[in-house]
Write a protein that holds these residues in place. Sequence first.
Motif, PDB file in Angstrom:
ATOM      1  N   LEU A  86      24.825 -58.851 -16.261  1.00 33.05           N
ATOM      2  CA  LEU A  86      24.903 -57.921 -17.347  1.00 33.05           C
ATOM      3  C   LEU A  86      23.403 -57.405 -17.509  1.00 33.05           C
ATOM      4  N   ASP A  87      22.332 -58.027 -17.566  1.00 32.89           N
ATOM      5  CA  ASP A  87      20.981 -57.358 -17.630  1.00 32.89           C
ATOM      6  C   ASP A  87      20.452 -56.390 -16.554  1.00 32.89           C
ATOM      7  N   ALA A  94      20.505 -47.756 -17.188  1.00 33.79           N
ATOM      8  CA  ALA A  94      19.202 -46.921 -17.808  1.00 33.79           C
ATOM      9  C   ALA A  94      18.485 -46.248 -16.682  1.00 33.79           C
ATOM     10  N   ALA A  95      18.453 -46.723 -15.393  1.00 28.59           N
ATOM     11  CA  ALA A  95      17.721 -46.159 -14.500  1.00 28.59           C
ATOM     12  C   ALA A  95      18.614 -45.080 -14.192  1.00 28.59           C
ATOM     13  N   ALA A 100      19.591 -38.913 -14.159  1.00 26.25           N
ATOM     14  CA  ALA A 100      20.298 -37.992 -14.425  1.00 26.25           C
ATOM     15  C   ALA A 100      19.486 -37.028 -15.573  1.00 26.25           C
ATOM     16  N   HIS A 101      18.982 -37.614 -16.580  1.00 25.55           N
ATOM     17  CA  HIS A 101      18.248 -36.798 -17.477  1.00 25.55           C
ATOM     18  C   HIS A 101      17.079 -35.819 -16.774  1.00 25.55           C
ATOM     19  N   GLN A 102      16.591 -36.720 -16.066  1.00 31.63           N
ATOM     20  CA  GLN A 102      15.432 -36.036 -15.045  1.00 31.63           C
ATOM     21  C   GLN A 102      15.894 -34.978 -14.221  1.00 31.63           C
ATOM     22  N   ALA A 103      17.191 -35.110 -13.714  1.00 33.77           N
ATOM     23  CA  ALA A 103      17.952 -34.135 -12.821  1.00 33.77           C
ATOM     24  C   ALA A 103      18.217 -32.745 -13.718  1.00 33.77           C
ATOM     25  N   GLU A 104      18.732 -33.186 -14.996  1.00 31.97           N
ATOM     26  CA  GLU A 104      19.071 -32.052 -15.915  1.00 31.97           C
ATOM     27  C   GLU A 104      17.884 -31.256 -16.215  1.00 31.97           C
TER      28      GLU A 104
END
Length: 307
Positions: A86-87, A94-95, A100-104
Amino acid sequence: MPLGTLERSAPPLFKQGPSALSRLAVYSALALFLMVADARFGVTGPLRQAVGTVLYPVQWLMLQPVEFVSRGAGYFQALGAAQQELDAARKTTAAMGQRAHQAELLAQENTRLRQLLALRDRLETPAQAAEVIYDTADPYTRRVVLDRGQVGGVELGSPVMDEAGVLGQVTRVFPLVSEVTLLVDREQAIPVLNIRTGVRGVAYGDPVAGHGGGMELRFMPANADIQDGDLLTTSGVDGLYPPGLPVARVVRVERRADSAFARIYCAPLAQVQGARHVMVLKPLAPDAALPRPEPVQPAPARKGGRK
């Protein structure tokens, strides 16, 4: 009585059985017979099954604590492995979310850079790209610092804009960096033109309006033909901003009976908060950004003076 005279044998009053040597011989012969009979004919098989059937409940009961401990250890090991999985899954998620946020963000930045390049091709005024390093620390002003200065060819009074419209004006120039005062600063003013009506005016910065600051079109008559949604562009009468650059859009018009002027609030089209990549234009008249000295009139000739 001397010890040597005592009788070592059992008294005749007790019943005497076979001797220990006789019992050893009998039992040895019986064991040898049973082994031979079991090996040859399987005589003790039914007896062994009967004894195993009788002793099975006892055996099962005795094995329960061992199985309970084994199951408990397996449960805790499985729980630990599941927690580790799970961890690991959370870290992977999270990675992936960060990627995905960086790509956006990269996609948005790429879109803005493309729009800036297209804007540069449409502009007739010479322009150069720059990047916003940080906002100034003064809480009472709205200024940003660019990564280009005198060495990069930035001049005092140069208009600065992003892909959406005019962002501000260069008010300080240093060798390597320059400082830009945004349009929403209270000390900033820009001549504008209403595209729909062709009426000129002056828009002033209003840092209090809205969440990130706005603008106000001042000194317009209360009966002026201006509506919500009107587009304001640079008029070019100041000699600094090229005409036709988008500046702001009218968002609210207030007309009061006790005032001869209307309160006209505008929203800047440029991204006054979070702007990163901008275009620095060359001012049309660089001397217009600097205070011009008063012309010196020649002293009138005195009457009756020496020739």
